[in-house]
Scaffold this active site. Structure first.
Site, PDB file in Angstrom:
ATOM      1  CE  LYS A 152     -13.841  32.505  16.272  1.00 34.90           C
ATOM      2  NZ  LYS A 152     -13.154  31.920  17.401  1.00 34.90           N
ATOM      3  CD  GLU A 185     -15.033  24.277  21.613  1.00 32.72           C
ATOM      4  OE1 GLU A 185     -14.709  24.424  20.423  1.00 32.72           O
ATOM      5  OE2 GLU A 185     -15.863  25.006  22.181  1.00 32.72           O
TER       6      GLU A 185
HETATM    7  N1  PMP Z   1     -13.288  26.181  19.204  1.00 34.35           N
HETATM    8  C1  PMP Z   1     -13.056  27.397  19.717  1.00 34.35           C
HETATM    9  C2  PMP Z   1     -13.480  27.672  21.108  1.00 34.35           C
HETATM   10  C3  PMP Z   1     -12.418  28.381  18.948  1.00 34.35           C
HETATM   11  O1  PMP Z   1     -12.188  29.594  19.450  1.00 34.35           O
HETATM   12  C4  PMP Z   1     -12.019  28.081  17.619  1.00 34.35           C
HETATM   13  C5  PMP Z   1     -11.382  29.147  16.766  1.00 34.35           C
HETATM   14  N2  PMP Z   1     -10.019  29.286  16.958  1.00 34.35           N
HETATM   15  C6  PMP Z   1     -12.249  26.775  17.141  1.00 34.35           C
HETATM   16  C7  PMP Z   1     -12.910  25.860  17.940  1.00 34.35           C
HETATM   17  C8  PMP Z   1     -11.843  26.393  15.749  1.00 34.35           C
HETATM   18  O2  PMP Z   1     -12.682  27.035  14.821  1.00 34.35           O
HETATM   19  P1  PMP Z   1     -12.159  27.459  13.377  1.00 34.35           P
HETATM   20  O3  PMP Z   1     -11.745  26.202  12.697  1.00 34.35           O
HETATM   21  O4  PMP Z   1     -13.327  28.106  12.741  1.00 34.35           O
HETATM   22  O5  PMP Z   1     -11.002  28.378  13.583  1.00 34.35           O
END
Ligand code: PMP
Length: 293
Positions: A152, A185
């Site tokens: 991340k 995604e």
């Molecule tokens: N994919 C990306 C690229 C993200 O930045 C995020 C976070 N907003 C998610 C998926 C979702 O992850 P999370 O459920 O941990 O917020």
């Protein structure tokens, strides 16, 4: 929230005084990592999972975080307390810190740690019932062997290019494919589809963040006896799905009613998506770390 307090490298400072160097490599190069975390009624939802992901990202990019996991958890709780919040959003940032203008991280002796907590403006409640419109976009997800989407990282240009296309198309969230054409995604959300009662989500090796909300939905499906498969799928599978939804810390579980002009199911949140959202909202105040005791 009257006065906003920010955690900045071990100090609690007012928002106006929270300043960092323009030589920070997070600023110069996107060299750093972050987390977005939710607080629900004084509970930091899946706090440990978020921190594990943060420390894994740090290890992967060889960034040393100057706080232990327990110290970080304490800093999160204290920042929330000082801001007097029971519900909100935490942005936790660890950047490489100040160095020189070259990109070498060895020139950055001290990482920056910043914690910002805020109230969150999420989608209006109707959006959860009506569903979002979405489109697939041309920028492909970063290759896992170039910049692994499991990290991340502060380098979000890949996602921002996608968000720009979503904005141009006038939709709330877009669908990113990987370089082989499989669905990866959203710009900042994971994606799920449902077909004949089976829930599908792409495995993270396709090129997706291991979302904490994604993990919660996988756990809920197991608990409720809803069949779920992590397997690659294409846009055709999305277009012909009975239900489609995105998951994310900010978005929670949000239905999709249209993708590239194809109406999904009945054109609003389907029954299984609505059930998963309801079940998700039951666990968010329970699973995690309490701020006020
Ligand atoms: N994919 C990306 C690229 C993200 O930045 C995020 C976070 N907003 C998610 C998926 C979702 O992850 P999370 O459920 O941990 O917020």
């Amino acid at each position: 929230m009257s006065e906003q307090w920010i955690y900045l490298n071990g100090q609690y400072v007012k928002k106006e005084d929270a300043k960092i160097s323009v030589y920070d490599h997070g600023f110069l190069y996107g060299d750093g990592i972050f987390e977005g975390i939710r607080i629900y009624d004084g509970n930091i939802f899946r706090c440990r999972e978020h921190l594990d992901r943060l420390y894994d990202s740090a290890k992967s990019i060889m960034l040393s975080i100057p706080l232990s996991l327990t110290q970080m958890e304490d800093a999160l709780r204290e920042t929330i307390r000082r801001n007097g919040l029971r519900d909100g959003y935490i942005r936790l940032i660890v950047s490489r810190g100040p160095g020189n203008l070259g990109l070498d991280p060895l020139r950055c002796p001290e990482a920056y740690v910043v914690i910002i907590v805020e109230q969150l403006a999420i989608y209006p409640e109707e959006a959860y019932r009506d569903g979002l419109r979405s489109v697939s976009v041309s920028p492909r997800r970063n290759l896992p062997d170039a910049l692994n989407p499991k990290i991340k990282s502060l380098n979000y240009l890949n996602n921002i290019l996608v968000k720009i296309q979503a904005n141009l198309a006038g939709v709330g969230e877009a669908i990113m494919l990987n370089s082989q054409g499989y669905v990866a995604e959203g710009s900042s959300d994971n994606i799920f589809i449902i077909k004949r009662g089976v829930v599908f989500t792409p495995p993270c090796y396709i090129g997706a963040l291991e979302g904490i909300t994604r993990g919660a939905i996988i756990d809920l499906c197991a608990k409720l006896g809803i069949p779920l498969r992590e397997e690659p799928f294409t846009l055709h599978d999305v277009y012909t799905a009975d239900e489609v939804f995105f998951t994310g810390t900010a978005a929670e579980v949000i239905a999709v009613r249209e993708v590239d002009g194809r109406i999904i199911g009945e054109g609003r949140a389907g029954p299984l998506t609505s059930r998963l959202l309801d079940e998700f909202r039951k666990i968010v105040t329970v699973e995690g770390v309490k701020v006020y005791q």
